[in-house]
Scaffold this motif. Structure first.
Motif, short mmCIF file in Angstrom:
data_model
loop_
_atom_site.label_atom_id
_atom_site.label_comp_id
_atom_site.label_asym_id
_atom_site.label_seq_id
_atom_site.Cartn_x
_atom_site.Cartn_y
_atom_site.Cartn_z
N TRP A 575 42.37 19.27 -7.62
CA TRP A 575 42.45 18.03 -6.84
C TRP A 575 43.38 17.09 -7.61
O TRP A 575 43.15 16.78 -8.77
CB TRP A 575 41.07 17.40 -6.68
N ASN A 577 45.45 13.50 -7.89
CA ASN A 577 45.57 12.10 -7.47
C ASN A 577 47.06 11.75 -7.52
O ASN A 577 47.64 11.64 -8.59
CB ASN A 577 44.76 11.19 -8.40
N VAL A 582 45.10 11.97 -2.22
CA VAL A 582 44.49 13.04 -3.02
C VAL A 582 44.83 14.38 -2.36
O VAL A 582 44.63 14.56 -1.16
CB VAL A 582 42.97 12.85 -3.13
N ALA A 616 47.11 6.88 -5.65
CA ALA A 616 46.90 6.97 -7.10
C ALA A 616 47.53 5.79 -7.80
O ALA A 616 48.66 5.40 -7.53
CB ALA A 616 47.50 8.28 -7.62
N ALA A 625 41.65 10.74 -12.71
CA ALA A 625 40.70 11.61 -12.00
C ALA A 625 39.65 12.11 -12.97
O ALA A 625 39.95 12.44 -14.12
CB ALA A 625 41.43 12.78 -11.35
N PHE A 635 38.31 9.37 -8.24
CA PHE A 635 39.74 9.08 -8.28
C PHE A 635 39.93 7.57 -8.32
O PHE A 635 39.30 6.82 -7.56
CB PHE A 635 40.46 9.65 -7.05
#
Length: 1023
Positions: A575, A577, A582, A616, A625, A635
């Motif tokens: 995953w 950011n 995301v 982000a 993250a 996040f």
């Protein structure tokens, strides 16, 4: 009268009540499941073309949302509203629609404000007017019991449709009232009806209604929760559960006296699949939502503190007048108002309680050794354990980053100093340089609990034993400012630099990785060194270091840019950011992208449409993250923190139904259900299509293909129109498929055909005629050019032959005639000499040589004349040769005979045949020593045959076999010419005396082609 009186009271008291409700709602929002995922709201207003006065909602099997409004029937695919217009003969008697119910067989029942019903089935509309069989007054709802009967609740009573006709329901069914305000069919097949006075029910298979102990007010509604509990709402006691009430137990168990209240009196109730209760408030207006509804099954009316969320005009709803509620097949909640439409899509992300989004200039986030996340928001430090947030302290200055050390201290990066929290005591440490001259670019805490910082334009610093020390791990990078720092479990420091440069420092030596080692992420923005691989995020993408080998992921778009945080799940999913939101890349795609050159990873992007509050945070000093102790992913965005539970993700598995709406060409619209034939000259058109996926319509993706034009599927993104130009006449078939917001494709899709009519000059027969005409013109031109070339050649040949004949005449008239006269004189001189005179021998030799000259000269004259008019026939040429030789040898007679119809001889064969025959006749005259030479020419069908015979002494056959060795080149020349003609030559001695030469030439090599069949004639003899 009671209803009107209560309404007047409401007008007077509604302002303070609303204020109180809002305050209570805000309070309960903090107290009740605030960390649970909320709902993203989207509005369609009448100002943007949305129909107003939406009183009923339904969804069909084709995915369309149907809207019953005060101005007709509409359907909605998530993007466009389309008014449904039945054919003129089936037109609705009223446009004011108040009830819509979609049955499992796809039939849409429609109820009207002024009474009556209609059913839309397979595109056909059938009407049922209010009267004896159907109750009068506003129709409120429909329902279908398990026996297939359709029931209608109307102000004028209850009615039942048996599949053929409607029938009023009254005393014969035990129905106790002349009105029916609402009805539902329960999970067990029981029909529940509110009459304005009480709640009654009809058991499955029964024909008698029964009463319950529940009295209800006018316009009361009833609903059933997923657990089977019935709920009722009216303006006498608000909204409440009916614990224990069922067809087998028609009494409520709590036995308590209900207080009179209008709070949460609802037009409609809806239980969604997430455990929420939704209601459209009848008197206060707006919409309310109650989470964790199981806790309120005690039977008491809802209180303001029970409400989780309230949505009205004060916080974004387009109008407070909301009536219908619906949850579609994909889980989205819909509400209709008198000024437009609202949808509520469940978020994937949650924001921790007590966090105010977008208010702080800087946010910070860190995780302790127990997996608990700590956040800093506007100077307030929060600790979030599970779903509960706790304020730790509120006296922090603005901080830009935070991180826990191994000993449990929480470090912060402030504007001009470092701070650390140790046992609730906040300490400060000055930066190694004045904050006015630099700023912190990156921050990390090592295994010893000591900080490392990167200062802009000043490089790396380490605090050890209370002192700051400048550290230069790599001399070649001493002037570069590190942009990311991280420590691993081995105590090493990982340092990221701009321009694809990464260093790992163990305190003594450093190793550097660059683009030459495969690092291609641009400026490094974060490093994750806590897993089995070192993951490197940059402005341009992602890379990993495994077994001292760097592998970079090939990125096809900018979704992976600006990565400042990476979280890895236990299953290997990544995953990220990033600057677009995301990004989730599952484990299989991660492996394929790193291990297979050129593989573009598949991914799922989460953004504001999933409840993510921002993107982000960029220029992060620490990774943005985290994975907490409950395996939730956190996040940090530029609007605040949010978390998601990957184990609780709901995937939309419903492939979107696809439909082709129509075709437009040259300003005219065509229906595609009948394969339209477009006019001649049509070459530009557009095809409109859609997919009724209502969850996140702008994430729906399309692919289309036109047979005969597109070789591969065309990716249209979320565009719902396909454009084509310069199409040739012919038949075409258009295909389209779609994917929903989670990438689930409907590969069957939809297709439609159409035909473009051709102009007469675009038809196959016209092309064939043009081809034939072109071929004819080409053939005519070729014939003309051939004739022209032949005429030119003939002219040149004629000129050449004329010149050759002139030269031949001159030679014959001068040279040969002179030589002939000289021969006569020499013969006369020879006759005057005595036989024993030695001069006679010399003179005879001269005469013989002169005769040879005459013979050779005559041959050359024949060659010069070629196939001129007087020598075009073979026989004439042979006759000329024989007569010339006979004139030179008077003692030898010459005879020529022919057989068959004379035919023209090919020029090249003519010369060869004449040369062979001349040589044979000459040998017979000169060497034969006979008194007669005969030539016979036979024009046969399969060959040309010439025979030369004499009655002389005969030829020596041994000489024939060794002609070339003995120097008899005349015989050799005849044989060579015969071989070139592909013929046969025989030269033999005749019995009893003489020599015979026989020449046979095949017809294909001898004769010119004739246009008509030859006629045969008797053999003739030429003396």
């Amino acid at each position: 009268m009671i209803f009107e009186r209560l309404r007047r009271i409401w007008r007077v008291t509604r302002v303070p009540i609303i204020a109180c409700l809002l305050a209570c709602a805000c309070t309960c929002a903090t107290a009740t499941g605030a960390d649970a995922p909320g709902f993203r709201r989207k509005l369609w207003t009448s100002e943007a073309g949305t129909p107003a006065d939406i009183w009923a909602l339904a969804q069909g099997r084709d995915g369309y949302l149907w809207l019953g409004t005060g101005n007709g029937l509409y359907r909605f695919d998530g993007v466009r509203f389309e008014r449904f217009e039945p054919p003129a003969q089936e037109r609705f008697r009223s446009n004011n629609i108040t009830a819509l119910t979609m049955l499992p067989d796809g039939s849409l029942w429609i109820g009207f404000y002024y009474g009556g019903a209609s059913v839309l089935r397979k595109g056909q509309v059938q009407h049922y007017a209010a009267g004896d069989s159907f109750p009068s007054g506003m129709v409120l709802t429909f329902g279908q019991t398990q026996d297939g009967a359709v029931w209608a609740a109307a102000e004028g009573g209850l009615a039942r449709f048996d599949g053929h006709r409607w029938q009023r329901v009254g005393a014969d069914w035990g129905f106790p009232s002349r009105r029916a305000d609402w009805l539902i069919v329960g999970h067990d097949g029981t029909l529940w009806v509110t009459t304005g006075e009480q709640l009654v029910f009809l058991r499955q298979g029964s024909h008698r209604f029964e009463s319950t102990d529940q009295g209800v007010a006018k316009y009361a509604i009833v609903a059933q929760a997923p657990d089977g509990m019935l709920w009722v709402s009216d303006h006498s006691h608000g909204t409440r559960a009916l614990p224990g009430l069922s067809a087998d137990h028609p009494r409520v168990d709590h036995g308590a006296t209900l207080a009179a209240t209008e709070f949460a009196d609802s037009h409609r109730l809806l239980f969604d699949s997430y455990g929420n209760l939704w209601g459209t408030n009848a008197d206060a207006g707006g919409i309310y939502r109650v989470a964790a509804i199981g806790r309120l099954s005690h039977g008491m009316p809802l209180k303001p503190t029970d409400v989780t969320e309230r949505i009205d005009r004060n916080n974004g709803l387009v109008s407070d007048r909301a009536v219908p509620l619906l949850q579609d097949a994909e889980g989205t909640i819909w509400a209709g108002t008198n000024m437009g439409l609202a949808s509520f899509h469940r978020n994937s992300f949650s924001v921790p309680s007590l966090i105010t989004l977008g208010t702080a200039s800087d946010y910070a986030m860190a995780m302790d050794a127990h997996g608990v996340v700590w956040t800093v928001n506007g100077g307030t430090l929060l600790r979030t354990d599970g779903n509960e947030s706790e304020v730790i302290r509120s006296d922090l200055p603005d901080v830009g980053a935070s991180q826990f050390s191994g000993n449990g201290d929480l470090w912060f990066v402030g504007r001009n100093r470092l701070l650390f929290l140790h046992d609730k005591t906040l300490g400060t440490i000055p930066l190694p340089l004045p904050p006015t001259t630099t700023k912190v670019e990156a921050f990390a805490i090592d295994a010893e609990g000591e900080p490392w910082i990167s200062l802009d334009e000043h490089g790396l610093y380490h605090r050890h034993d209370g002192q700051w020390t400048s550290v230069k791990p790599v001399d070649s990078l001493a002037t570069s400012t590190p942009t990311a720092l991280a420590t691993d479990t081995a105590g090493r420091l990982w340092i990221g630099y701009p321009d694809n440069r990464l260093a790992v420092f163990d305190g003594h030596a450093a190793r550097v990785f660059t683009a030459n080692d495969g690092l291609r992420v641009g400026n490094i923005t974060m490093i994750n060194a806590v897993g089995k691989d070192v993951l490197i995020g940059g402005e341009l993408g992602l890379a990993r270091l495994r077994a001292d080998r760097i592998e970079s992921m090939v990125i096809g778009d900018d979704v992976f840019s600006g990565i400042t945080g990476i979280a890895e799940t236990p299953t290997g999913d990544l995953w990220l950011n990033a600057s677009k939101g995301v990004v989730r890349v599952d484990a299989a795609e991660v492996s394929a992208s790193f291990e297979q050159a050129g593989h573009h990873p598949g991914y799922r992007l989460f953004d504001y449409r999933d409840g993510l509050p921002g993107i982000a945070v960029q220029a992060a000093m620490v990774p943005s993250a985290l994975v907490d102790g409950m395996h939730r992913l956190w996040f940090l965005t530029n609007q605040g923190p949010a978390w998601i539970d990957p184990q609780d993700l709901r995937t939309n598995t419903l492939p979107p139904p696809v439909a082709i709406l129509g075709l437009q060409a040259d300003g005219r619209r065509y229906a595609v259900n009948a394969a339209p034939r477009l006019p001649k000259g049509t070459d530009n058109l557009q095809l409109e299509y859609t997919a009724a996926s209502l969850a996140i319509p702008d994430r729906v993706r399309f692919r289309y293909k036109l047979d005969g034009v597109d070789t591969n599927w065309q990716d249209a993104g979320n565009r719902r129109v396909a454009y084509y130009s310069n199409l040739a006449p012919g038949r075409y078939r258009f295909h389209v498929m779609a994917a929903n917001d989670d990438g689930i494709w409907n590969t069957q899709g939809a297709e439609a055909g159409f035909t473009i009519a051709p102009w007469f000059f675009q038809t196959p027969w016209f092309y064939a005629l043009c081809l034939l005409a072109g071929m004819g013109l080409l053939a005519g031109f070729f014939a003309w050019r051939t004739r022209l070339a032949a005429a030119r050649v003939h002219l040149k040949l004629t000129e050449r032959m004329s010149e050759r004949e002139r030269i031949a005449r001159d030679i014959h008239d001068t040279l040969l005639q002179g030589v002939q006269g000289l021969l006569l004189r020499l013969q006369a001189v020879l006759a005057s000499l005595a036989p024993e005179d030695k001069r006679s021998h010399v003179l005879k030799a001269a005469i013989g040589q002169a005769r040879d000259m005459v013979i050779e000269g005559r041959g050359k004259i024949i060659d010069l004349r070629g196939d001129g008019p007087q020598y075009t026939e073979l026989v004439q040429s042979i006759l000329a040769v024989g007569e010339d030789l006979a004139s030179l040898y008077p003692s030898t007679r010459f005879h020529l005979t022919t057989e068959g119809e004379p035919r023209a001889i090919l020029p090249n064969a003519f010369d060869e045949i004449i040369d062979i025959v001349r040589e044979g006749i000459r040998n017979a005259f000169v060497h034969g020593g006979g008194t007669r030479v005969d030539v016979h020419v036979a024009y046969e069908v399969r060959s040309l045959r010439v025979q030369v015979t004499d009655d002389g002494g005969g030829i020596d056959e041994a000489m024939i076999r060794t002609a070339s060795e003995l120097g008899h080149w005349g015989v050799v020349g005849m044989q060579e010419r015969t071989a070139r003609l592909g013929g046969q030559l025989s030269l033999r001695r005749r019995q009893p005396h003489g020599t015979e030469l026989r020449l046979s030439v095949p017809c294909r090599a001898a004769y010119r082609p004739e246009k008509r069949k030859s006629k045969w004639r008797r053999p003739s003899v030429t003396p």
